[in-house]
Design a protein around this motif. Structure first.
Motif, mmCIF file in Angstrom:
data_model
loop_
_atom_site.group_PDB
_atom_site.id
_atom_site.type_symbol
_atom_site.label_atom_id
_atom_site.label_comp_id
_atom_site.label_asym_id
_atom_site.label_seq_id
_atom_site.Cartn_x
_atom_site.Cartn_y
_atom_site.Cartn_z
ATOM 1 N N ARG A 107 38.118 30.193 35.313
ATOM 2 C CA ARG A 107 37.268 31.333 34.940
ATOM 3 C C ARG A 107 38.016 32.658 35.011
ATOM 4 O O ARG A 107 37.532 33.669 34.505
ATOM 5 C CB ARG A 107 36.068 31.416 35.876
ATOM 6 N N GLY A 108 39.166 32.661 35.654
ATOM 7 C CA GLY A 108 39.869 33.926 35.902
ATOM 8 C C GLY A 108 40.924 34.252 34.881
ATOM 9 O O GLY A 108 41.815 35.071 35.172
ATOM 10 N N ARG A 116 42.899 37.673 34.552
ATOM 11 C CA ARG A 116 42.797 38.464 35.785
ATOM 12 C C ARG A 116 44.144 38.499 36.515
ATOM 13 O O ARG A 116 44.942 37.577 36.421
ATOM 14 C CB ARG A 116 41.732 37.882 36.712
ATOM 15 N N VAL A 117 44.315 39.577 37.263
ATOM 16 C CA VAL A 117 45.466 39.712 38.156
ATOM 17 C C VAL A 117 44.912 39.788 39.571
ATOM 18 O O VAL A 117 44.407 40.823 39.987
ATOM 19 C CB VAL A 117 46.300 40.967 37.841
ATOM 20 N N PRO A 118 44.933 38.679 40.309
ATOM 21 C CA PRO A 118 44.300 38.662 41.633
ATOM 22 C C PRO A 118 44.849 39.734 42.567
ATOM 23 O O PRO A 118 46.036 40.032 42.574
ATOM 24 C CB PRO A 118 44.630 37.257 42.154
ATOM 25 N N SER A 172 44.440 43.060 42.699
ATOM 26 C CA SER A 172 44.971 44.307 42.148
ATOM 27 C C SER A 172 44.443 45.473 42.976
ATOM 28 O O SER A 172 43.226 45.642 43.137
ATOM 29 C CB SER A 172 44.550 44.477 40.686
ATOM 30 N N ASP A 194 31.446 44.558 45.394
ATOM 31 C CA ASP A 194 30.892 44.915 44.072
ATOM 32 C C ASP A 194 29.946 46.107 44.182
ATOM 33 O O ASP A 194 28.863 46.132 43.581
ATOM 34 C CB ASP A 194 30.175 43.715 43.451
ATOM 35 N N TRP A 220 34.538 35.882 41.344
ATOM 36 C CA TRP A 220 35.525 36.951 41.433
ATOM 37 C C TRP A 220 34.793 38.251 41.757
ATOM 38 O O TRP A 220 33.804 38.590 41.105
ATOM 39 C CB TRP A 220 36.283 37.092 40.115
ATOM 40 N N SER A 275 35.043 42.506 43.595
ATOM 41 C CA SER A 275 35.874 43.646 43.988
ATOM 42 C C SER A 275 35.449 44.089 45.381
ATOM 43 O O SER A 275 34.254 44.038 45.729
ATOM 44 C CB SER A 275 35.729 44.806 42.993
ATOM 45 N N ASN A 291 40.626 44.711 43.382
ATOM 46 C CA ASN A 291 39.924 44.090 42.268
ATOM 47 C C ASN A 291 40.364 42.645 42.080
ATOM 48 O O ASN A 291 41.446 42.243 42.508
ATOM 49 C CB ASN A 291 40.183 44.875 40.980
ATOM 50 N N ASP A 292 39.507 41.883 41.434
ATOM 51 C CA ASP A 292 39.792 40.475 41.120
ATOM 52 C C ASP A 292 40.144 39.694 42.382
ATOM 53 O O ASP A 292 41.199 39.046 42.475
ATOM 54 C CB ASP A 292 40.921 40.366 40.098
#
Length: 479
Positions: A134-135, A138-140, A142, A170, A197, A199, A209-210
């Motif tokens: 699902r990611g 994305r850049v885990p 960040s 979030d 995922w 924040s 983020n991510d």
């Protein structure tokens, strides 16, 4: 606790067994195994390299080398060593390496390949593989915003010093507990029923983020702690945050950079079993040559819990330990460790317990640990993670030193009652340590299977931490 993976990759080719391995290679391989088991990771790395120089295609040797590289968080080396190696164990190690380095698609491919083995049971891998799919894009982890953000840590429990941190998930305010026995961030299933995922924002200044987050019912932990805990912050996040934990100073500091060494600190190298179980090499004996693996778990209220072998290394016969009166099942015993060694610090007379379910943790980690270091000891120091989580700086700051020398119990909230059942009297005399609560069913994983809390050693319902150890004495080594 859920079952850990049964990694049963078979050897292939002419090499890969002790019967066919040259004697010199086998000796280096066995030495590397022994050193890895005792948390002497750097020497284990050197020994396995000697074996690989003789039998570069030996599957067992390459798997051990891959495990050692992953424990050092050297993900590129893990992938290089295991390139082309078949079997579910190799796929699982590669999957973890890809996951931690942020290559989501490759992580999903390898973890799904591991899960295709009918002998493998790994709920962490199932959840992470789904998150990775699902990611896409994305850049885990960040980081954005300020370079540094200090957050005030509330002391939510008058009974035990847990590291609780205000955080925005979030955009919604929540309380989270720092849990080094947990691999990933874990969110309360009441609000997040599925892995997701998210924040995170700290101090309204620094945002992450991510962030991958697993899901678990945290109501039991909230009830035990007397606070609405909505998340557990695991070691995968702490590594990226270069975090500082300062219970006495009520501060949790996060950074987007690796901090320099603090003044008056000792360095402690850390490694991670299968990438998630935070382990340090420590000693519990006056003999400085005797050291072994200790799991770091801030969800445990006691200073230290040792198994039978750990108490023997400490020079204590378990038959001399006294029953813990507050343990309802009367399974726990307590005693004093004459010396606990952390880096260059020798800490005398550290209270510890025997009878905690350490064998379960050892099975999950596939490592024979001497014991667990918990919040009851860590709360006396300022701890800073650096170099991507590969080391931590431990400071014996003035506030902690004053508490230790004064013989008071662990720091508690200012409004905590001064005299009540299970608490120290107003004159500071110590009370008995608390009981250890068993893990609640349905945990999302284990220390060795990163992604879930290990509250097999969790918050107590009542009582106070054991009497504190005296001030640590430097051994004369350069920090």
């Amino acid at each position: 606790m859920l079952a850990i993976p049964l990694l049963l990759g078979a050897c292939s080719g002419a090499m890969g067994t002790a019967a066919t391995r040259p004697q010199a290679a086998d000796k280096w391989f066995l030495r590397a195994q022994q050193e890895f088991q005792s948390a002497d990771v750097e020497n284990a790395r050197d020994a396995v390299a000697k074996a690989l120089a003789i039998v570069p295609e030996d599957k067992d040797v390459r798997l051990l080398a891959g495990r050692i590289a992953l424990a050092r968080l050297d993900f590129a080396e893990t992938l290089r060593l295991l390139k082309g190696v078949g079997g579910s164990e190799a796929a699982g190690l590669r999957g973890r390496a890809y996951w931690y380095k942020g290559d989501l698609e490759a992580a999903a491919d390898e973890l799904e390949a591991m899960l295709d083995d009918p002998d493998v049971v790994d709920d962490w891998a199932k959840s992470i593989a789904k998150l990775a799919r699902r990611g896409a894009g994305r850049v885990p982890f960040s980081l954005s915003g300020a370079l540094l953000a200090p957050v005030e840590m509330p002391h939510v429990s008058p009974y035990a010093p847990f590291f609780v941190v205000p955080v925005e998930i979030d955009g919604e305010s929540a309380l989270a507990m720092v849990s080094t026995g947990t691999g990933e961030v874990v969110l309360d299933s009441a609000t997040r029923p599925e892995p997701s995922w998210v924040s995170l924002r700290f101090g309204k200044k620094l945002e992450v983020n991510d962030v991958p987050a697993l899901s678990q019912d945290l109501s039991g932990i909230s009830k035990q702690m007397g606070a609405p805990i909505k998340a557990l912050l695991g070691v995968n996040l702490l590594r990226h945050l270069n975090a500082t934990l300062d219970y006495a100073g009520r501060q949790f500091v996060v950074r987007s950079f690796s901090p320099p060494s603090p003044p008056n600190a000792t360095r402690v190298d850390i490694f991670y079993v299968r990438g998630g179980g935070m382990i340090l090499r420590s000693g519990v004996s006056s003999d400085k040559e005797i050291r072994g693996p200790m799991l770091i778990d801030t969800s445990m209220s006691f200073p230290v819990a040792l198994d039978k072998d750990g108490w023997q290394k400490a020079g204590v016969d378990i038959s001399s330990l006294k029953p813990l009166e507050q343990d309802p099942e009367q399974k726990l015993k307590q005693g004093l460790i004459s010396t606990l060694r952390l880096g260059a610090y020798d800490i005398p007379k550290v209270p510890g317990v025997y009878g905690a379910p350490l064998s379960d943790i050892e099975k999950q980690l596939k490592l024979d640990v001497d014991g667990v270091i918990g919040a009851g000891l860590l709360a006396y120091f300022r701890i800073t993670f650096a170099d991507g989580g590969r080391l931590m700086w431990i400071e014996d700051d003035a506030a902690a030193e004053q508490v230790l020398r004064g013989g008071r119990s662990a720091p508690t909230p200012q409004d905590a009652p001064q005299a009540s059942p299970g608490l120290p009297a107003s004159d500071g005399s110590p009370a008995s340590p608390p009981s250890l609560a068993p893990a609640s069913p349905g945990a999302a994983g284990s220390p060795g299977t990163p992604g879930a809390p290990s509250p097999a050693l969790s918050a107590p319902k009542q009582g106070t931490p054991a009497p504190p150890p005296p001030s640590p004495k430097p051994t004369g080594k350069t920090p």
